[in-house]
Design an enzyme around this catalytic site. Structure first.
Site, mmCIF file in Angstrom:
data_model
loop_
_atom_site.group_PDB
_atom_site.id
_atom_site.type_symbol
_atom_site.label_atom_id
_atom_site.label_comp_id
_atom_site.label_asym_id
_atom_site.label_seq_id
_atom_site.Cartn_x
_atom_site.Cartn_y
_atom_site.Cartn_z
ATOM 1 N N HIS A 16 2.930 7.480 -5.766
ATOM 2 C CA HIS A 16 2.954 7.717 -4.649
ATOM 3 C C HIS A 16 1.684 8.571 -3.994
ATOM 4 O O HIS A 16 2.113 9.685 -3.211
ATOM 5 C CB HIS A 16 4.361 7.597 -3.884
ATOM 6 C CG HIS A 16 4.934 6.507 -4.061
ATOM 7 N ND1 HIS A 16 4.496 5.928 -2.315
ATOM 8 C CD2 HIS A 16 5.557 6.007 -4.460
ATOM 9 C CE1 HIS A 16 5.454 5.043 -3.116
ATOM 10 N NE2 HIS A 16 6.751 4.325 -4.357
ATOM 11 N N THR A 17 0.796 8.592 -5.361
ATOM 12 C CA THR A 17 -0.898 10.067 -4.530
ATOM 13 C C THR A 17 -1.742 9.490 -4.319
ATOM 14 O O THR A 17 -2.516 9.661 -3.573
ATOM 15 C CB THR A 17 -1.195 10.707 -5.808
ATOM 16 O OG1 THR A 17 -0.927 9.862 -6.685
ATOM 17 C CG2 THR A 17 0.341 11.526 -6.579
ATOM 18 N N ASP A 18 -1.629 8.012 -4.367
ATOM 19 C CA ASP A 18 -3.177 6.921 -4.122
ATOM 20 C C ASP A 18 -3.164 7.418 -2.390
ATOM 21 O O ASP A 18 -4.012 7.067 -2.164
ATOM 22 C CB ASP A 18 -2.772 5.785 -4.662
ATOM 23 C CG ASP A 18 -2.353 4.667 -4.218
ATOM 24 O OD1 ASP A 18 -1.010 5.020 -4.130
ATOM 25 O OD2 ASP A 18 -2.505 2.941 -5.070
ATOM 26 N N GLY A 101 7.444 -8.732 -8.595
ATOM 27 C CA GLY A 101 8.420 -7.767 -8.583
ATOM 28 C C GLY A 101 9.150 -6.430 -9.427
ATOM 29 O O GLY A 101 9.973 -6.301 -9.363
ATOM 30 N N GLY A 103 7.386 -3.936 -10.713
ATOM 31 C CA GLY A 103 6.475 -3.045 -10.567
ATOM 32 C C GLY A 103 5.332 -2.832 -11.270
ATOM 33 O O GLY A 103 4.832 -1.967 -11.856
ATOM 34 N N SER A 106 1.849 -7.543 -10.106
ATOM 35 C CA SER A 106 1.859 -9.365 -9.988
ATOM 36 C C SER A 106 1.001 -9.325 -8.717
ATOM 37 O O SER A 106 -0.445 -10.070 -8.459
ATOM 38 C CB SER A 106 2.555 -9.592 -10.271
ATOM 39 O OG SER A 106 3.229 -9.646 -9.206
ATOM 40 N N ASP A 151 -3.698 0.509 -7.778
ATOM 41 C CA ASP A 151 -3.295 -1.297 -8.184
ATOM 42 C C ASP A 151 -4.380 -1.972 -8.627
ATOM 43 O O ASP A 151 -4.784 -2.678 -9.829
ATOM 44 C CB ASP A 151 -2.135 -1.723 -7.811
ATOM 45 C CG ASP A 151 -1.066 -1.347 -7.749
ATOM 46 O OD1 ASP A 151 -0.551 -0.041 -8.075
ATOM 47 O OD2 ASP A 151 -0.067 -2.062 -6.911
ATOM 48 N N TYR A 200 8.634 1.039 1.250
ATOM 49 C CA TYR A 200 7.254 2.031 0.923
ATOM 50 C C TYR A 200 6.894 2.808 2.460
ATOM 51 O O TYR A 200 6.023 3.889 1.971
ATOM 52 C CB TYR A 200 6.479 0.551 0.435
ATOM 53 C CG TYR A 200 4.860 1.717 -0.081
ATOM 54 C CD1 TYR A 200 4.810 2.130 -1.920
ATOM 55 C CD2 TYR A 200 4.170 1.517 0.856
ATOM 56 C CE1 TYR A 200 3.398 1.830 -2.019
ATOM 57 C CE2 TYR A 200 2.422 1.839 0.093
ATOM 58 C CZ TYR A 200 2.424 2.330 -1.128
ATOM 59 O OH TYR A 200 1.038 2.797 -1.592
HETATM 60 C C1 GLA Z 1 2.510 0.390 -4.843
HETATM 61 C C2 GLA Z 1 1.434 0.374 -4.675
HETATM 62 C C3 GLA Z 1 0.156 1.285 -5.195
HETATM 63 C C4 GLA Z 1 1.008 2.684 -5.328
HETATM 64 C C5 GLA Z 1 2.602 2.892 -6.442
HETATM 65 C C6 GLA Z 1 2.918 4.505 -6.374
HETATM 66 O O1 GLA Z 1 2.407 0.188 -6.991
HETATM 67 O O2 GLA Z 1 1.147 -0.680 -4.457
HETATM 68 O O3 GLA Z 1 -1.184 1.545 -4.327
HETATM 69 O O4 GLA Z 1 0.777 3.899 -4.062
HETATM 70 O O5 GLA Z 1 3.427 1.427 -5.464
HETATM 71 O O6 GLA Z 1 2.030 4.688 -7.300
#
Ligand code: GLA
Length: 360
Positions: A16-18, A101, A103, A106, A151, A200
């Site tokens: 959750h830094t991007d 789903g 994480g 996909s 991702d 999110y």
């Molecule tokens: C999901 C989002 C990413 C990122 C992560 C948390 O995977 O698609 O962009 O924010 O959560 O790090």
């Protein structure tokens, strides 16, 4: 028939830094989405071995199915059309060995594999990080999630046995070697999440409410020492969200150092602190993920934490090769006892190369 592969990703740290242009340290894994297609024609017509069904959309993505994975197909094609790609279609089949789903991105792997093949079909040149940005926009177009670039970038930039240290603000990156005597174990809690229905976007909004105190700086430019003073007048929830992001950026820097210097104990401490921050300050873990992290550490993992967006999904553990069986047994026993209702899945992953065309 040409074949294309885009891997899923596991994020080592930098969660959750991007979406505030911060630092991330993901890897591409040896599971992903494969597309086997004949290039050409006016339409994109694809069968899916796993998600059932068939999708057909115009080659410029101008018609979007209402639901399902066809939304991603149309969104990638539409973003490419906007970027100037000629509308050349393709026909073929998709298959995936990535759990959905969990994480492990996909949807990003799907976007990237489609983007690669469609660019190829029209001989459209696109730089790796431009393709990542385009696929990120496609994710937002398809399902409305304001995700960051991690991702898609990890799926494209991954390198075998290395993590990718990416600054999501400047888009500078470098590859960081990983310890050769460790295995990446992914423990999927069996609790499914979808970014579109998870919290999110809500977390991002809560974080955004705290950002004005930075007066234009990015959270990754803030010193952890400054935090208490900066957060003094900020309401509690936004303050906690920002504290997570600032401390997490610092943990990414420290993790790179620890990897560089082979300080594996510090790696364990940093992953544990990162998980606690996601649990207490960003509030995206669930008890199942907290328990899996504890069990991995009890079994002898060097470092463990949840990976991805949270609200379900998986944890990752870096495990010395000679302890993998023991760690797996500890996780299976403990999780099976505490959460017999959830179908736990363990995946031993190799750290793999990024997305590519497999043959000519
Ligand atoms: C999901 C989002 C990413 C990122 C992560 C948390 O995977 O698609 O962009 O924010 O959560 O790090």
């Amino acid at each position: 028939m040409p074949r294309y592969l885009a891997p899923g990703r596991a994020n080592l740290i930098g969660e959750h830094t991007d979406h505030t242009d911060g630092l991330v340290l993901p890897v591409a894994i040896d599971r992903g989405v494969t597309l086997e297609v004949d290039l050409g024609g006016d339409a994109i017509a694809l069968r899916s071995a796993d998600a059932d069904g068939e999708v057909e959309v115009p080659a410029d993505g101008s018609h979007t199915p209402e639901q399902g994975w066809g939304r991603f197909v149309a969104a990638v094609a539409a973003e490419l059309a906007q970027a100037g790609r000629r509308p050349v279609g393709m026909r073929g089949a998709l298959s995936s060995d990535l759990p959905q789903g969990a994480g492990l991105s996909s949807s990003a792997a799907l976007e990237v594999v489609l983007g690669l093949a469609l660019a190829d079909a029209a001989e459209f040149e696109i730089a790796p990080l431009e393709l990542a940005s385009l696929c990120r926009r496609a994710e937002r177009r398809a399902v409305g999630v304001p995700s960051g670039i991690m991702d898609q970038a990890a799926s494209i930039l991954g390198r075998a046995d290395h993590a990718v240290l990416l600054d999501c603000g400047s888009l500078e990156y470098r590859h960081v070697p990983l310890p050769g005597d460790h295995v990446l174990l992914v423990a999927d809690s069996g609790v499914r999440r979808q970014l579109e229905t998870s919290g999110y976007a809500q977390r991002s909004e809560e974080l955004a409410a705290a950002l004005p105190v930075l007066e234009g700086r990015r959270p990754s430019e803030v010193d952890v020492e400054e935090l208490d003073q900066l957060l003094a007048g900020v309401p509690e929830v936004p303050a906690r969200r920002l504290r997570h992001v600032v401390t997490e950026n610092e943990r990414v820097r420290q993790t790179e150092q620890a990897l560089h210097e082979g300080r594996l104990d510090d790696l364990g401490r940093l992953f544990t602190a990162g998980h606690a921050s996601l649990r207490d300050d960003y509030e995206v873990t669930i008890p199942e993920l907290d328990r899996l992290v504890e069990l991995a550490r009890e079994g002898g993992a060097t470092a463990a934490r949840m990976t991805g967006g949270g609200f379900g999904g998986a944890i990752i553990a870096l495990v010395p090769s000679d302890r993998v069986t023991a760690v797996e047994a500890t996780i299976r026993d403990g999780y099976g006892r505490d959460y017999p209702q959830h179908p736990l899945q363990l995946h031993r992953c190799r750290i793999a190369d990024g997305a590519r065309r497999l043959d000519d």
